[in-house]
Write a protein that holds these residues in place. Structure first.
Motif, PDB file in Angstrom:
ATOM      1  N   GLU A  86       7.131  -4.124  11.051  1.00  0.00           N
ATOM      2  CA  GLU A  86       8.382  -3.361  11.005  1.00  0.00           C
ATOM      3  C   GLU A  86       8.715  -2.806  12.388  1.00  0.00           C
ATOM      4  O   GLU A  86       9.855  -2.899  12.866  1.00  0.00           O
ATOM      5  CB  GLU A  86       8.254  -2.200  10.020  1.00  0.00           C
ATOM      6  CG  GLU A  86       7.939  -2.597   8.581  1.00  0.00           C
ATOM      7  CD  GLU A  86       7.569  -1.388   7.744  1.00  0.00           C
ATOM      8  OE1 GLU A  86       7.620  -0.251   8.269  1.00  0.00           O
ATOM      9  OE2 GLU A  86       7.212  -1.564   6.565  1.00  0.00           O
ATOM     10  N   ALA A  87       7.705  -2.247  13.041  1.00  0.00           N
ATOM     11  CA  ALA A  87       7.929  -1.663  14.366  1.00  0.00           C
ATOM     12  C   ALA A  87       8.358  -2.728  15.369  1.00  0.00           C
ATOM     13  O   ALA A  87       9.270  -2.510  16.175  1.00  0.00           O
ATOM     14  CB  ALA A  87       6.658  -0.958  14.845  1.00  0.00           C
ATOM     15  N   LEU A  88       7.713  -3.885  15.318  1.00  0.00           N
ATOM     16  CA  LEU A  88       8.075  -4.963  16.235  1.00  0.00           C
ATOM     17  C   LEU A  88       9.500  -5.446  15.996  1.00  0.00           C
ATOM     18  O   LEU A  88      10.209  -5.817  16.938  1.00  0.00           O
ATOM     19  CB  LEU A  88       7.091  -6.120  16.092  1.00  0.00           C
ATOM     20  CG  LEU A  88       5.689  -5.881  16.681  1.00  0.00           C
ATOM     21  CD1 LEU A  88       4.741  -6.990  16.260  1.00  0.00           C
ATOM     22  CD2 LEU A  88       5.749  -5.785  18.199  1.00  0.00           C
ATOM     23  N   ALA A  89       9.916  -5.451  14.731  1.00  0.00           N
ATOM     24  CA  ALA A  89      11.285  -5.870  14.428  1.00  0.00           C
ATOM     25  C   ALA A  89      12.298  -4.921  15.066  1.00  0.00           C
ATOM     26  O   ALA A  89      13.351  -5.356  15.548  1.00  0.00           O
ATOM     27  CB  ALA A  89      11.486  -5.932  12.914  1.00  0.00           C
ATOM     28  N   THR A  90      11.997  -3.633  15.091  1.00  0.00           N
ATOM     29  CA  THR A  90      12.915  -2.679  15.740  1.00  0.00           C
ATOM     30  C   THR A  90      12.860  -2.825  17.259  1.00  0.00           C
ATOM     31  O   THR A  90      13.885  -2.742  17.940  1.00  0.00           O
ATOM     32  CB  THR A  90      12.581  -1.228  15.353  1.00  0.00           C
ATOM     33  OG1 THR A  90      11.270  -0.884  15.826  1.00  0.00           O
ATOM     34  CG2 THR A  90      12.629  -1.041  13.844  1.00  0.00           C
ATOM     35  N   LEU A  91      11.665  -3.043  17.794  1.00  0.00           N
ATOM     36  CA  LEU A  91      11.534  -3.205  19.243  1.00  0.00           C
ATOM     37  C   LEU A  91      12.194  -4.491  19.730  1.00  0.00           C
ATOM     38  O   LEU A  91      12.581  -4.585  20.896  1.00  0.00           O
ATOM     39  CB  LEU A  91      10.051  -3.194  19.637  1.00  0.00           C
ATOM     40  CG  LEU A  91       9.324  -1.856  19.447  1.00  0.00           C
ATOM     41  CD1 LEU A  91       7.841  -2.017  19.735  1.00  0.00           C
ATOM     42  CD2 LEU A  91       9.921  -0.781  20.344  1.00  0.00           C
ATOM     43  N   ALA A  92      12.314  -5.473  18.833  1.00  0.00           N
ATOM     44  CA  ALA A  92      13.015  -6.700  19.209  1.00  0.00           C
ATOM     45  C   ALA A  92      14.473  -6.405  19.555  1.00  0.00           C
ATOM     46  O   ALA A  92      15.108  -7.151  20.304  1.00  0.00           O
ATOM     47  CB  ALA A  92      12.930  -7.726  18.077  1.00  0.00           C
ATOM     48  N   TYR A  93      15.003  -5.300  19.019  1.00  0.00           N
ATOM     49  CA  TYR A  93      16.360  -4.868  19.386  1.00  0.00           C
ATOM     50  C   TYR A  93      16.344  -3.988  20.628  1.00  0.00           C
ATOM     51  O   TYR A  93      17.132  -4.183  21.559  1.00  0.00           O
ATOM     52  CB  TYR A  93      17.015  -4.105  18.233  1.00  0.00           C
ATOM     53  CG  TYR A  93      18.326  -3.469  18.649  1.00  0.00           C
ATOM     54  CD1 TYR A  93      19.448  -4.245  18.893  1.00  0.00           C
ATOM     55  CD2 TYR A  93      18.422  -2.094  18.839  1.00  0.00           C
ATOM     56  CE1 TYR A  93      20.639  -3.674  19.311  1.00  0.00           C
ATOM     57  CE2 TYR A  93      19.608  -1.508  19.257  1.00  0.00           C
ATOM     58  CZ  TYR A  93      20.714  -2.299  19.488  1.00  0.00           C
ATOM     59  OH  TYR A  93      21.887  -1.742  19.909  1.00  0.00           O
ATOM     60  N   ARG A 139       2.994 -14.151  13.098  1.00  0.00           N
ATOM     61  CA  ARG A 139       4.273 -13.443  13.011  1.00  0.00           C
ATOM     62  C   ARG A 139       4.408 -12.402  14.111  1.00  0.00           C
ATOM     63  O   ARG A 139       5.469 -12.240  14.712  1.00  0.00           O
ATOM     64  CB  ARG A 139       4.395 -12.780  11.639  1.00  0.00           C
ATOM     65  CG  ARG A 139       4.496 -13.788  10.498  1.00  0.00           C
ATOM     66  CD  ARG A 139       4.711 -13.104   9.161  1.00  0.00           C
ATOM     67  NE  ARG A 139       4.720 -14.111   8.106  1.00  0.00           N
ATOM     68  CZ  ARG A 139       3.680 -14.425   7.342  1.00  0.00           C
ATOM     69  NH1 ARG A 139       2.530 -13.792   7.517  1.00  0.00           N
ATOM     70  NH2 ARG A 139       3.769 -15.360   6.420  1.00  0.00           N
ATOM     71  N   ARG A 140       3.344 -11.697  14.393  1.00  0.00           N
ATOM     72  CA  ARG A 140       3.400 -10.614  15.370  1.00  0.00           C
ATOM     73  C   ARG A 140       3.409 -11.137  16.806  1.00  0.00           C
ATOM     74  O   ARG A 140       4.104 -10.594  17.669  1.00  0.00           O
ATOM     75  CB  ARG A 140       2.216  -9.665  15.129  1.00  0.00           C
ATOM     76  CG  ARG A 140       2.409  -8.843  13.851  1.00  0.00           C
ATOM     77  CD  ARG A 140       1.110  -8.393  13.201  1.00  0.00           C
ATOM     78  NE  ARG A 140       1.390  -7.588  12.014  1.00  0.00           N
ATOM     79  CZ  ARG A 140       1.710  -8.106  10.819  1.00  0.00           C
ATOM     80  NH1 ARG A 140       1.791  -9.430  10.672  1.00  0.00           N
ATOM     81  NH2 ARG A 140       1.956  -7.317   9.797  1.00  0.00           N
ATOM     82  N   LEU A 141       2.672 -12.198  17.057  1.00  0.00           N
ATOM     83  CA  LEU A 141       2.628 -12.735  18.414  1.00  0.00           C
ATOM     84  C   LEU A 141       3.936 -13.425  18.790  1.00  0.00           C
ATOM     85  O   LEU A 141       4.334 -13.418  19.963  1.00  0.00           O
ATOM     86  CB  LEU A 141       1.453 -13.699  18.560  1.00  0.00           C
ATOM     87  CG  LEU A 141       0.065 -13.048  18.526  1.00  0.00           C
ATOM     88  CD1 LEU A 141      -1.028 -14.112  18.609  1.00  0.00           C
ATOM     89  CD2 LEU A 141      -0.107 -12.027  19.646  1.00  0.00           C
ATOM     90  N   ARG A 142       4.617 -14.018  17.812  1.00  0.00           N
ATOM     91  CA  ARG A 142       5.899 -14.668  18.122  1.00  0.00           C
ATOM     92  C   ARG A 142       6.951 -13.628  18.521  1.00  0.00           C
ATOM     93  O   ARG A 142       7.782 -13.882  19.400  1.00  0.00           O
ATOM     94  CB  ARG A 142       6.360 -15.519  16.940  1.00  0.00           C
ATOM     95  CG  ARG A 142       5.474 -16.731  16.718  1.00  0.00           C
ATOM     96  CD  ARG A 142       5.951 -17.646  15.614  1.00  0.00           C
ATOM     97  NE  ARG A 142       4.924 -18.619  15.306  1.00  0.00           N
ATOM     98  CZ  ARG A 142       4.675 -19.726  16.007  1.00  0.00           C
ATOM     99  NH1 ARG A 142       5.425 -19.984  17.083  1.00  0.00           N
ATOM    100  NH2 ARG A 142       3.723 -20.556  15.661  1.00  0.00           N
ATOM    101  N   ILE A 143       6.920 -12.471  17.889  1.00  0.00           N
ATOM    102  CA  ILE A 143       7.830 -11.399  18.322  1.00  0.00           C
ATOM    103  C   ILE A 143       7.394 -10.864  19.680  1.00  0.00           C
ATOM    104  O   ILE A 143       8.227 -10.563  20.543  1.00  0.00           O
ATOM    105  CB  ILE A 143       7.872 -10.272  17.277  1.00  0.00           C
ATOM    106  CG1 ILE A 143       8.350 -10.800  15.918  1.00  0.00           C
ATOM    107  CG2 ILE A 143       8.802  -9.155  17.754  1.00  0.00           C
ATOM    108  CD1 ILE A 143       8.360  -9.772  14.819  1.00  0.00           C
ATOM    109  N   SER A 144       6.077 -10.773  19.896  1.00  0.00           N
ATOM    110  CA  SER A 144       5.562 -10.292  21.184  1.00  0.00           C
ATOM    111  C   SER A 144       6.096 -11.121  22.336  1.00  0.00           C
ATOM    112  O   SER A 144       6.450 -10.586  23.388  1.00  0.00           O
ATOM    113  CB  SER A 144       4.028 -10.340  21.197  1.00  0.00           C
ATOM    114  OG  SER A 144       3.486  -9.497  20.224  1.00  0.00           O
ATOM    115  N   LYS A 145       6.140 -12.432  22.143  1.00  0.00           N
ATOM    116  CA  LYS A 145       6.642 -13.303  23.202  1.00  0.00           C
ATOM    117  C   LYS A 145       8.090 -12.951  23.554  1.00  0.00           C
ATOM    118  O   LYS A 145       8.479 -12.948  24.722  1.00  0.00           O
ATOM    119  CB  LYS A 145       6.536 -14.759  22.775  1.00  0.00           C
ATOM    120  CG  LYS A 145       6.992 -15.733  23.844  1.00  0.00           C
ATOM    121  CD  LYS A 145       6.889 -17.172  23.377  1.00  0.00           C
ATOM    122  CE  LYS A 145       7.371 -18.134  24.458  1.00  0.00           C
ATOM    123  NZ  LYS A 145       7.314 -19.540  23.999  1.00  0.00           N
TER     124      LYS A 145
END
Length: 564
Positions: A86-93, A139-145
């Motif tokens: 959830e946190a990564l999804a917000t940080l993606a913005y 899932r988490r590493l793909r957002i990290s990239k």
């Protein structure tokens, strides 16, 4: 499957009746997928992932937990309470392409209740144990990239349970060309045995960059003993102190036996004026004291921060400083100057096998701020300090979305204090068993504000830092009027994070702001206007035009249409 058999099956699918065009296309697509090399696992969905399909995550600030006494010029560090997906999804913005360093210490998937998947522990007997872990990490590493900047680098701690699988996964996500290295790290002096003969006392740190050929800073080759910091540390590095006096040398040098006058106080080699006068008359004592620096070098060193005075039992003692990256040299004309040098060497693959990077002292370090047993298996701050140091960027943004006890923030604050950097740290963790509120936040708060050891000794805090506490919340993705209004109300915190601008003003263009119509934020050259009611856009445009400013005003408008 043989190629001839695959072609026959393709022909059968093409002629099979009762299939829609979409179904036929999907079957053919699956059949034509042919992975010749790489990691294969069965994807396992997560409950939180399903929720993200239907609801939009946002961040809400808990202002009561905020530590903002350092003021708007200090770094704003962020703690996010919530599932890290959830946190990564917000940080993606808010931070897409803005994170320079990621360090994570994910669950090692040992089967000993260290990895939770969909609210259940994954044990060693679970036949899908590795698939669940890989689905979770992928899932988490793909957002990290997506979060990493062009100069970004990610460090991942892992042990033998998943090291091989993680290496293949990261090769796929970040590209094998961007693999920098795998550093073994000593964890403890003795460990659980793989067999009767081999003790398990190490894990690894995998390192990948966002782009090929990223250059990391080297390890300082002779840093041992350089434990002191001062106002010059950003350019000169740390320093160690040296004796300024010499005695019982093979020969006495009268040129190095002179009075040193500082702030009206006269200092003699050895401390005695009469002994100094006697030596110059040829009357020598058992110890012939002399300075190790000439008078001209002392005077230059005094003006340029290379001399330090310390009060001891027997009065004031004078020491000289040896800096890690600077020294006093003499040019061809005999004039002294500060010479800068690079003591860094190429990064060694065995850089982390020193005991200072082990877990032996991590519990002791944690006990400075919390009960030592408040968190299992913390990492030492020295490890993360060194990894963040490897990045050459002093004003970078650091992310840890497996924050645990908050060690990463402590390491970043320490590094900032020593080299004058303005690194910003973002850490994320869930609140399982109160870990975020009672462990992560409490430690971070005490690291900033100061703490007290069990024996009563005070520990200074890194006070020139702000900490902001956020929780993940959700808004239904359906575009109803109610949901849109709620999204508008909840999104301002994320805009402040995105712009790193929190100083709200009560007026704009000489007129008061209204919370449901528009709000204005300004600090230094940063200016942000957030408009909530599109009916006032025309009037606000006139207000903007009346403002005299040397920098741009960033304007956000919430509206169901594009007209504004």
């Amino acid at each position: 499957m043989k190629a001839t058999d695959r072609h026959k099956l393709i022909d059968r699918i093409n002629t099979l009746e009762g299939l829609t065009d979409n179904e036929r296309s999907a079957l053919l697509g699956l059949l034509r997928e042919h992975k010749t090399y790489g990691l294969v696992w069965e994807d396992k969905p997560e409950d939180v992932e399903e929720r993200l399909r239907n609801e939009l995550p946002v961040l809400i600030e808990d202002k009561e937990r905020a530590l903002t006494d350092a003021g708007p010029d200090a770094p704003n560090h962020i703690l996010i309470e919530g599932d890290n997906l959830e946190a990564l999804a917000t940080l993606a913005y808010t931070h897409a392409g803005k994170i320079d360093v990621i360090y994570i210490d994910p669950p090692y998937n040992t089967g000993n209740k260290d990895f939770i998947y969909n609210d259940s522990y994954v044990d060693s007997e679970d036949s899908y144990r590795h698939s669940k872990w890989l689905s979770f990490m992928s899932r988490r590493l793909r957002i990290s990239k997506k979060l990493l900047s062009g100069r970004g680098v990610i460090f991942i701690s892992i042990d033998d349970n998943e090291q091989a699988a993680l290496k293949l996964l990261c090769d796929e996500i970040f590209s094998q060309d961007n693999f920098i290295g795998s550093l073994p790290r000593v964890t403890k002096k003795s460990g659980k045995a793989h067999s009767e003969d081999i003790a398990r006392n190490h894990d690894y740190v995998l390192i990948y960059s966002k782009q090929p050929s990223l250059s990391l800073r080297g390890i300082q080759s002779d840093a041992k003993g350089f434990d002191n910091v001062d106002e010059y540390v950003g350019e000169r590095g740390k320093y160690k102190v040296n004796q300024t006096l010499d005695y019982d040398s093979l020969w006495y040098n009268p040129a190095m036996d002179f009075p040193l006058v500082v702030d009206g106080i006269t200092y003699y080699p050895g401390g005695e004026e009469q002994a100094h006068l006697d030596r110059h008359k040829g009357i020598h004592n058992p110890k012939d004291w002399v300075w190790r620096w000439s008078k001209a070098k002392f005077e230059f060193g005094l003006k340029n921060g290379f001399v330090i005075f310390k009060r001891g039992r027997n009065g004031i003692r004078i020491y000289t400083k040896t800096y890690l990256n600077a020294s006093i040299e003499k040019d061809d004309k005999g004039q002294y100057y500060v010479a800068y040098k690079d003591r860094e060497t190429k990064m060694s693959s065995l850089a982390l096998v020193e005991n200072e990077f082990s877990n032996d002292n991590a519990k002791k370090e944690l006990s400075n701020y919390l009960d030592a047993n408040a968190f299992d298996f913390p990492k030492p701050s020295s490890l993360i300090y060194q990894l963040v140091y490897l990045s050459k960027v002093r004003n970078c943004t650091v992310l840890d979305f497996f924050a645990g006890s908050g060690t990463t923030l402590q390491a970043v604050l320490q590094l900032n204090s020593e080299d004058g950097g303005k690194r910003q740290c973002i850490i994320c963790t869930n609140n399982e068993n109160g870990i975020c509120e009672n462990v992560t936040y409490l430690r971070c708060k005490r690291v900033i504000s100061g703490s007290k050891k069990a024996n009563g000794d005070e520990i200074d805090g890194y006070e020139n830092n702000n900490l902001r506490y956020y929780r993940t919340e959700f808004v239904d993705r359906s575009r109803s009027t109610k949901n849109m209004r709620r999204l508008v109300q909840l999104s301002t915190d994320m805009l402040c994070i995105k712009e790193n601008l929190y100083a709200e003003q009560k007026s704009f263009a000489g007129l008061p702001t209204y919370k449901n119509i528009y709000r204005y934020f300004e600090h230094g050259y940063k200016k942000m206007l957030v408009i909530y009611d599109e009916r006032y856009v025309d009037e606000i445009v006139k207000m903007i035009a009346s403002v005299e400013t040397d920098s741009k005003i960033k304007v956000y408008v919430f509206s169901p249409s594009e007209d504004p």
